[in-house]
Design an enzyme around this catalytic site. Structure first.
Site, PDB file in Angstrom:
ATOM      1  N   HIS A 253       0.828  -1.202   0.000  1.00  0.00           N
ATOM      2  CA  HIS A 253       0.000   0.000   0.000  1.00  0.00           C
ATOM      3  C   HIS A 253       0.865   1.255   0.000  1.00  0.00           C
ATOM      4  O   HIS A 253       0.462   2.301  -0.514  1.00  0.00           O
ATOM      5  CB  HIS A 253      -0.919   0.022   1.224  1.00  0.00           C
ATOM      6  CG  HIS A 253      -1.996  -1.020   1.188  1.00  0.00           C
ATOM      7  ND1 HIS A 253      -1.793  -2.310   1.605  1.00  0.00           N
ATOM      8  CD2 HIS A 253      -3.290  -0.953   0.776  1.00  0.00           C
ATOM      9  CE1 HIS A 253      -2.914  -2.999   1.456  1.00  0.00           C
ATOM     10  NE2 HIS A 253      -3.836  -2.197   0.956  1.00  0.00           N
ATOM     11  N   ASP A 326      -4.801  -5.692  -7.985  1.00  0.00           N
ATOM     12  CA  ASP A 326      -5.048  -5.072  -6.689  1.00  0.00           C
ATOM     13  C   ASP A 326      -5.323  -3.590  -6.949  1.00  0.00           C
ATOM     14  O   ASP A 326      -5.223  -3.115  -8.094  1.00  0.00           O
ATOM     15  CB  ASP A 326      -3.840  -5.275  -5.770  1.00  0.00           C
ATOM     16  CG  ASP A 326      -4.219  -5.255  -4.287  1.00  0.00           C
ATOM     17  OD1 ASP A 326      -5.302  -4.744  -3.949  1.00  0.00           O
ATOM     18  OD2 ASP A 326      -3.414  -5.731  -3.467  1.00  0.00           O
TER      19      ASP A 326
END
Length: 599
Positions: A253, A326
């Site tokens: 992330h 993702d």
């Protein structure tokens, strides 16, 4: 939304002869990638042929929209999408899917979610090509549980790994899928097939079934079958994060992790769960924003790597379903390329479903311009849209996108589901140490203190202790207790017969004050029971305490199981799904894989 500027930007980027090197030498300006069509129902092919290019490109994207119902304006929609309501987002961009989070103000209670689902489906089926939406979230259960109560809370993957039962894992996924479908959600970005071989992994951890690739593979396959069980209507599963995110100490992330697994290590450690998921018929496989130099020398994240997505996943593993990325907002995929270019590179690599671009209009324009300039062919777009629509067809989304809101309360959080969830969870609690013979507490103490991390977990356990007779006090101290909080807990413990202290990732240096809390309680010469409510690794960091358990979750259902074990109502059955390394001994395990005491 700056679409003209983005079109010019993408045209310049794509026309540059060597703008980006991916997949061992091919560039964004090279010949378009080979088109891989999958076997799809003829009706799907006809639908795709009837769609405009703009409608087909929209189907590639999964976005979010803000608001608890389809037709109420939300200021964030205007800021990010140039329209006011979720329905207008769908009507303007024709996305293939929507994904919900609490931060999008979308998830309040089951009936509201069902009504929101119906509202956005009406918008989808009455505009554009009239194709119903995939509506999704990440309901992995355990620590990653997006949906609010009374949605049934079930064990997360590591807890299921401790239970070792493929039947329990499949049932857990089936319950999750059945309740999601009742609320109009039809795609779950789960399960995580990552094999968590690195205890310092900040992003996977308890989301993994095990560090044992064979156990992880067996339970990944069981979960896929459970989610997609046609007897429960079923939701599309997405095994993630290919080629395997289990051995990293960085979070994709915020960083671009590099995993140094050799080809042999990948085959042995990372590949088995994905092979099993494919064998189980998973509708989707999600890519990881990681670099694995020994698998692909390009330096690109796997999401943008033809070598990984086409070469390994499609060609070697024989996967024919949807490849989803993702989130394209994560720093791991945005580290090297502008947002306009990322979707094009993902499609060239072999992806089909493009999740959460940073700017939806820029992303759509990027793909359209890639077709116009020849960097992508329309046939390549068709191949992905066919796979996405075939997934919708298999799950009944094309024919029956709407849900009966009157049925929601009968299905979601039902008594039967709650009972099944508790039985499954009861088989996962793991007793690591019982050196002082404190457990089970057959003679109930008069007063008990529950302290540690955090407020919800300590409160839930205290409630369950009180339900069994003893007086119980909850004194949460959080993940980073101050010295004053530690002193207060020690003082409170002296006034109780037993203290249960809960730890949450106490092994992490940022949370190390929890270790001092546990040690201080033990030094106070009061009976102490410690329980790790996330990673079991905590038990190696406070050796002074002779009684340690692991629950792998801080949810109420896990606290009920913990209370049952404490009072001897059930015997602990869980076996460690990962080894607990000794922090002072290089390569040594304080508790080995498979360890677990009982009585």
């Amino acid at each position: 939304m700056g679409s003209n500027r983005s079109r010019r930007l993408v045209a310049v980027l794509i026309s540059a002869a060597a703008v980006v090197t991916i997949g061992g030498g091919s560039s964004a300006g090279a010949q378009p990638p080979e088109v891989r069509h999958s076997e799809v129902d003829p009706a799907v092919t006809e639908k795709v042929r009837a769609m405009s290019l703009e409608e087909k490109v929209g189907q590639l994207f999964v976005t979010y929209a803000y608001g608890r119902d389809a037709d109420t304006p939300h200021p964030q929609n205007r800021e990010e999408f140039g329209v006011d309501t979720p329905a207008q987002v769908v009507q303007r961009y024709h996305p293939g899917g929507l994904i919900h989070f609490s931060w999008t103000d979308s998830l309040y209670e089951p009936r509201q979610i069902a009504e929101l689902s119906n509202g956005v489906q009406r918008a989808a089926t009455s505009s554009g090509a009239g194709i119903p939406l995939l509506i999704s979230t990440d309901q992995e259960q355990g620590q990653v549980s997006r949906l609010p109560e009374p949605v049934t809370q079930l064990p997360g993957n590591l807890a299921l790994g401790a239970g070792r039962s493929a039947a329990d894992t499949g049932l857990s996924a089936r319950i999750t899928g059945e309740e999601m479908r009742a609320m109009g959600l039809n795609q779950d970005f789960a399960p995580s097939g990552d094999v968590n071989v690195n205890p310092a992994n900040p992003v996977i951890g308890v989301r993994s079934f095990s560090s044992d690739p064979q156990l992880a593979a067996r339970l990944t396959g069981a979960a896929v079958h459970g989610y997609q069980d046609p007897g429960a209507a079923g939701v599309s599963a997405a095994a993630k994060h290919f080629p395997g995110h289990g051995d990293t100490n960085q979070d994709s992330h915020t960083d671009l992790p590099v995993i140094e697994h050799t080809r042999e290590q990948w085959e042995r450690l990372d590949a088995p769960p994905f092979r099993e998921a494919i064998e189980a018929g998973t509708d989707a496989v999600m890519s990881a924003h990681i670099v694995v130099p020994n698998l692909d020398s390009s330096g690109e994240p796997s999401t943008l790597s033809p070598t990984v997505l086409t070469g390994m996943l499609r060609d070697e593993l024989g996967y024919k379903g949807v490849i989803t990325t993702d989130s394209l907002q994560m720093d791991g995929v945005r580290a090297k390329h502008p947002d306009a270019e990322i979707p094009v590179l993902a499609l060239r690599a072999g992806a089909d479903q493009l999740l959460m671009p940073q700017n939806l209009q820029v992303a759509i324009d990027g793909v359209l311009d890639a077709v116009h300039t020849g960097a992508l062919t329309e046939d390549r777009i068709d191949a992905s849209v066919e796979r996405i629509l075939e997934m919708k067809r298999k799950r009944g989304v094309l024919d029956a996108p709407f849900v009966d809101t009157g049925r929601v309360d009968r299905v979601v959080g039902s008594r039967e589901h709650a009972q099944q969830a508790q039985r499954i969870t009861d088989r996962t609690t793991t007793l690591l140490r019982n050196d002082a013979g404190q457990l089970p507490m057959r003679q109930k103490p008069g007063k008990m203190l529950v302290t540690g991390a955090g407020e919800d977990a300590t409160g839930a356990l205290a409630d369950r202790v009180r339900a069994r007779g003893p007086q119980a006090t909850s004194l949460p101290t959080g993940k980073a207790p101050t010295q004053q909080q530690i002193s207060q807990a020690v003082q409170a413990a002296k006034g109780n017969d037993v203290t249960v202290v809960l730890t949450n990732a106490a092994w992490d240096a940022d949370n190390a004050a929890q270790q001092e809390l546990v040690r201080a309680l033990q030094r106070a010469n009061v009976p102490v029971v410690a329980a790790a409510v996330r990673d079991p690794y905590d038990a190696a960091y406070a050796e002074q305490v002779p009684t340690w358990l692991a629950t792998y979750s801080d949810k109420p259902v896990a606290m009920e199981s913990l209370a049952k074990v404490l009072f001897g109502e059930i015997a602990p059955q869980g076996k460690l799904p990962v080894p607990v390394p000794d922090p002072d001994g290089a390569g040594a395990d304080r508790f080995p894989l498979g360890h677990g005491l009982s009585w």
